[in-house]
Design an enzyme around this catalytic site. Structure first.
Site, PDB file in Angstrom:
ATOM      1  N   HIS A 410       0.821  -1.213   0.000  1.00  0.00           N
ATOM      2  CA  HIS A 410       0.000   0.000   0.000  1.00  0.00           C
ATOM      3  C   HIS A 410       0.852   1.258   0.000  1.00  0.00           C
ATOM      4  O   HIS A 410       0.613   2.197  -0.786  1.00  0.00           O
ATOM      5  CB  HIS A 410      -0.932  -0.002   1.225  1.00  0.00           C
ATOM      6  CG  HIS A 410      -1.734   1.247   1.357  1.00  0.00           C
ATOM      7  ND1 HIS A 410      -1.299   2.329   2.093  1.00  0.00           N
ATOM      8  CD2 HIS A 410      -2.927   1.600   0.842  1.00  0.00           C
ATOM      9  CE1 HIS A 410      -2.203   3.283   2.023  1.00  0.00           C
ATOM     10  NE2 HIS A 410      -3.202   2.872   1.275  1.00  0.00           N
ATOM     11  N   ARG A 513      38.983  -2.986   7.146  1.00  0.00           N
ATOM     12  CA  ARG A 513      39.031  -3.556   8.486  1.00  0.00           C
ATOM     13  C   ARG A 513      37.672  -3.395   9.166  1.00  0.00           C
ATOM     14  O   ARG A 513      37.186  -2.284   9.322  1.00  0.00           O
ATOM     15  CB  ARG A 513      40.100  -2.878   9.326  1.00  0.00           C
ATOM     16  CG  ARG A 513      41.497  -2.926   8.746  1.00  0.00           C
ATOM     17  CD  ARG A 513      42.472  -2.184   9.662  1.00  0.00           C
ATOM     18  NE  ARG A 513      43.810  -2.135   9.121  1.00  0.00           N
ATOM     19  CZ  ARG A 513      44.262  -1.158   8.330  1.00  0.00           C
ATOM     20  NH1 ARG A 513      43.453  -0.160   7.995  1.00  0.00           N
ATOM     21  NH2 ARG A 513      45.493  -1.170   7.878  1.00  0.00           N
ATOM     22  N   GLU A 662      49.746 -14.507   6.509  1.00  0.00           N
ATOM     23  CA  GLU A 662      50.457 -13.913   7.647  1.00  0.00           C
ATOM     24  C   GLU A 662      51.289 -14.935   8.406  1.00  0.00           C
ATOM     25  O   GLU A 662      52.281 -14.607   9.046  1.00  0.00           O
ATOM     26  CB  GLU A 662      49.443 -13.308   8.636  1.00  0.00           C
ATOM     27  CG  GLU A 662      48.520 -12.271   8.022  1.00  0.00           C
ATOM     28  CD  GLU A 662      47.331 -11.994   8.917  1.00  0.00           C
ATOM     29  OE1 GLU A 662      46.435 -12.858   9.004  1.00  0.00           O
ATOM     30  OE2 GLU A 662      47.293 -10.926   9.528  1.00  0.00           O
ATOM     31  N   SER A 684      51.879  -8.049   5.772  1.00  0.00           N
ATOM     32  CA  SER A 684      53.340  -7.994   5.943  1.00  0.00           C
ATOM     33  C   SER A 684      53.756  -7.739   7.390  1.00  0.00           C
ATOM     34  O   SER A 684      54.856  -8.132   7.791  1.00  0.00           O
ATOM     35  CB  SER A 684      53.953  -6.942   5.011  1.00  0.00           C
ATOM     36  OG  SER A 684      53.404  -5.665   5.265  1.00  0.00           O
ATOM     37  N   CYS A 735      48.738  -5.919   1.941  1.00  0.00           N
ATOM     38  CA  CYS A 735      47.995  -4.840   2.600  1.00  0.00           C
ATOM     39  C   CYS A 735      48.675  -4.349   3.871  1.00  0.00           C
ATOM     40  O   CYS A 735      48.076  -3.609   4.642  1.00  0.00           O
ATOM     41  CB  CYS A 735      46.573  -5.307   2.927  1.00  0.00           C
ATOM     42  SG  CYS A 735      46.500  -6.742   4.015  1.00  0.00           S
TER      43      CYS A 735
END
Length: 786
Positions: A410, A513, A662, A684, A735
């Site tokens: 509606h 992040r 990592e 890194s 990154c």
């Protein structure tokens, strides 16, 4: 010659009989005569209504009440409406008319071979469904009515509904004479729909005549039309009959026949047909194709775009056409440029864009009809779902936002007709939007923003001065940035600042992040929210933060790293101290994927998955991908992908899953991991600390030179990963902070063949120039060696 004076059967009437049986009755007769599958029935003509009113001597009483009513005054209008309806409902139906209705019901029963059959009793006004106006929802419909006495009672109720507040107001606005409009009543066999909905043979949202929109849900169509449920939605290309878009909604309620007595009741889908059907597509592809065929045929019959109600019978599985009327709200596309001012936008709620445009004003939250007088000119009406009684208030509003409903409910239909921006299905709007606050309703994108932040005129071009005195648009400056084969991505933490950086020359977000969303927007530990039944808060806020970024840079990708708090960081969130252990070395403790697959956090991770799915499916932002942090083993990766798939995040060409590289184990098993994921992103910072055995947070070791991404061992690890990934055609990004800080490290990565480099916003332009220079030097050296 018919023995009935006030009864017309469907096979006796057509589209030219609106003065006799109203728009709905005429359309049903036309469809019946054209051979469409319409539930059989008859109409109690508009002349019967007039005869009833005259015999009961109500005409002068109604005229007096209308003449003394200010229809702009909601309270006064409502009071008059109630008085008129009471007059009608308390009056006796003339004996000869009553006998005709009972006789027709008996004949109808014999023809369909059912004793006291259940019927739908539906209002059909003589001015409704005309090309220039739609009376959708103005009068009442009653379902699952059985027996002669109940049939007579509900026919009288339909007559009374000609004088609801919304109907009176609508006729005033449209310029119809109240006493030149009569009402016929349609009585037709009740279809007990297993699934039902509404079909538009032109897209009512964007006006595209080459598209068809189908809305569908479980049970009777009343739930879809009233907005009680957000339906599944299918956008169809009419020329190819292909389904262009599919939006599967969370269908929590359905309308069904009452177990006892007459009428219908609203119940939970899960309680009736199983909770697995709440988020399941309710129409098969075969059923959609059947609807498309019917829709195209009906549009061709009428020679105009149609708004069609339909239902699939629960027992026979047959498709029935319950109603068809012309679409009156499609206008030529407005060519307005909606631009954002040079300020940060704060998104409050999101929903489906139902009536396009932008509206700004103060929030007025309306819980029921008694409050509509509070809506003043220029307000934004916010409610769970509008009903026809709210039309006078909607007319005064600058925009409408509802918590429930789909694009054919509606609120959507009326808003399009009135030309008011409208967003429907905006979950949580009544709670999130604050009374009296100024908001902006962007009903082209389905977003509500805090404050008055959008304009409908073209934005002024931002310029930057250069020594020669020229002025360049920031978009042009971005386009003038050097082209690189290596993609330059950007790292981002806080979603709200994307507006500052969206014009930088980057190819996507290589690391988003989510920790900033948890801290600033959610503020509570996921498992605490699970424990207290507030999991939806995390889903909505996380989805909001991701959407804020993804919609600004679409179609460029956004790689979202799911939560990577360590235990000591998680304890800082509300409720965290109740659910988090104390670890001696959180840096290499319970974090990343090991957390996701553990019973102590799995439910929290599932909330994160649902947020990501919401962004991709509800908001259509398919540029959002997932990244899993701190992966250690292939078996844990298998487990976490299984959980993600169970939550609807299935790895495919459109949805990529990356992992962070990592932990050295990922390097040593790079070929095995490469066969399980779409890409790697080298963290890194953590890779350096674990290769070198040097705590990244240790000032002593940093000052002594132990923590350095340029170390030969770290570089060899990166080279191994790139070679292994490329062997299986998988992408490698980075990154960490290294490329942002050390130009020579960025140069090393390009020489090794890395696919993308993701850097902080302040070094995006510099890194792109650096990478372009390195790539050109590599090409030049190869040419010199030829």
């Amino acid at each position: 010659m018919s023995r009935y004076r006030y009864i017309k059967w469907f096979n006796q009437i057509g589209k030219g009989d609106i003065p006799i049986v109203g728009g709905k009755g005429a359309n049903l007769g036309e469809l019946t005569q054209k051979g469409l599958n319409v539930p059989p029935g008859f109409c109690v003509t508009a002349q019967a209504y007039t005869y009833f009113i005259n015999k009961a001597q109500l005409n002068d009483k109604i005229k007096l009440l209308i003449e003394n009513t200010d229809v702009k005054d909601s309270i006064d209008l409502q009071k008059t409406s109630v008085e008129i309806q009471e007059l009608i409902n308390s009056a006796n139906i003339p004996n000869d008319l009553e006998n005709e209705i009972i006789s027709a019901y008996d004949q109808f029963s014999q023809e369909i071979k059912l004793e006291n059959p259940e019927v739908a009793v539906r209002s059909s006004a003589t001015a409704e469904d005309l090309p220039e106006a739609s009376f959708a929802g103005q009068q009442d419909t009653y379902l699952h009515i059985r027996g002669k006495e109940e049939l007579l009672n509900h026919i009288r109720k339909c007559w009374a509904s000609l004088w609801t507040a919304r109907a009176i107001f609508y006729r005033e606005e449209q310029g119809f004479d109240h006493f030149q409009v009569s009402l016929s009543v349609v009585v037709q066999k009740m279809v007990n729909s297993e699934k039902s909905g509404v079909m538009f043979t032109a897209n009512p949202v964007n006006g595209n005549r080459d598209e068809m929109m189908i809305n569908a849900s479980w049970g009777l169509g009343e739930a879809v039309v009233s907005g009680a449920v957000t339906p599944d939605e299918f956008i169809v290309d009419k020329r190819t009959r292909e389904i262009k878009e599919t939006h599967i909604a969370e269908k929590t309620v359905m309308v069904v026949k009452k177990d006892e007595g007459i009428g219908t009741i609203e119940i939970k889908v899960g309680d009736c047909i199983g909770y697995e059907n709440v988020n399941r597509k309710c129409l098969s592809d075969e059923e959609i194709l059947k609807l498309i065929d019917f829709g195209l045929k009906i549009e061709e019959l009428y020679g105009s775009h149609q708004d069609i109600e339909w239902g699939f019978d629960k027992e026979t599985k047959e498709l029935y056409i319950l109603q068809s009327r012309p679409i009156t709200t499609i206008k030529e596309d407005e060519k307005l440029e909606n631009k954002t001012e040079s300020l940060e936008l704060k998104s409050l709620v999101r929903g489906l864009a139902a009536s396009p445009g932008i509206g700004m004003g103060k929030v007025k939250k309306i819980k029921d009809i008694s409050e509509i007088s509070r809506i003043e000119e220029g307000d934004v009406l916010v409610t769970v779902m509008t009903n026809p009684d709210m039309v006078p208030a909607m007319r005064r509003a600058n925009a409408v936002v509802t918590e429930e409903g789909g694009r054919t409910c509606h609120a959507a239909i009326v808003s399009r007709e009135l030309g008011i921006p409208c967003i429907v299905g905006a979950k949580g709007a009544m709670e999130i939007l604050e009374e009296g606050d100024v908001i902006t309703v962007d009903a082209k994108r389905g977003v509500v923003y805090e404050g008055a932040v959008l304009k409908e005129e073209k934005e002024e071009i931002k310029v930057q001065s250069v020594p020669q005195g020229f002025a360049l648009d920031s978009n042009l400056l971005s386009q003038l940035a050097p082209i690189t084969g290596t993609k330059i991505y950007m790292n981002l933490g806080e979603p709200s600042i994307i507006g500052r950086y969206k014009d930088l020359p980057f190819d996507g977000i290589g690391l988003m992040r989510t920790e900033f969303i948890f801290t600033n927007m959610v503020g509570a530990h996921p498992m605490y929210l699970v424990k207290t039944g507030q999991g939806k808060l995390l889903i909505d806020k996380m989805a909001e933060g991701i959407t804020m970024v993804a919609q600004e840079i679409h179609p460029r990708p956004v790689v979202v790293r799911l939560s990577d708090f360590r235990t000591n960081e998680f304890r800082g969130l509300k409720g965290g101290d109740e659910v988090e252990p104390i670890e001696a070395n959180p840096m290499i403790g319970w974090r990343g994927v090991s957390r996701y697959i553990s019973p102590e956090y799995e439910k929290g991770f599932r909330l994160e998955c649902r947020a990501l799915r919401k962004v991709r499916e509800e908001f259509g932002l398919d540029n959002v991908w997932a990244m899993l942090p701190f992966v250690r083993t292939t078996w844990e990766l298998e487990k976490v992908k299984k959980i993600m798939a169970e939550e609807g995040l299935v790895q495919n060409k459109g949805f990529k899953i990356w992992i962070m590289a990592e932990v050295p184990s990922v390097i040593f098993e790079a070929e095995e991991f490469a066969q399980m994921v779409d890409g790697f992103s080298i963290g890194s910072n953590d890779l350096t600390q674990l290769v070198m055995g040097a705590d990244r947070d240790s000032g002593i070791l940093n000052n002594m030179g132990y923590f350095d991404e340029r170390n030969e061992a770290v570089k060899r690890a990166i080279s191994m990963l790139i070679k292994a990934a490329h062997k299986y055609g998988k992408t490698v990004s980075i990154c960490g902070q290294g490329p942002s800080q050390y130009p020579e490290f960025a140069e090393f990565l390009v020489h090794e063949g890395i696919d993308s480099i993701s850097v902080n916003p302040d070094t995006v332009a510099y890194t792109r120039r650096l990478v372009a220079a390195v790539e050109q030097r590599i090409i030049l050296n190869k040419l010199r060696n030829l």
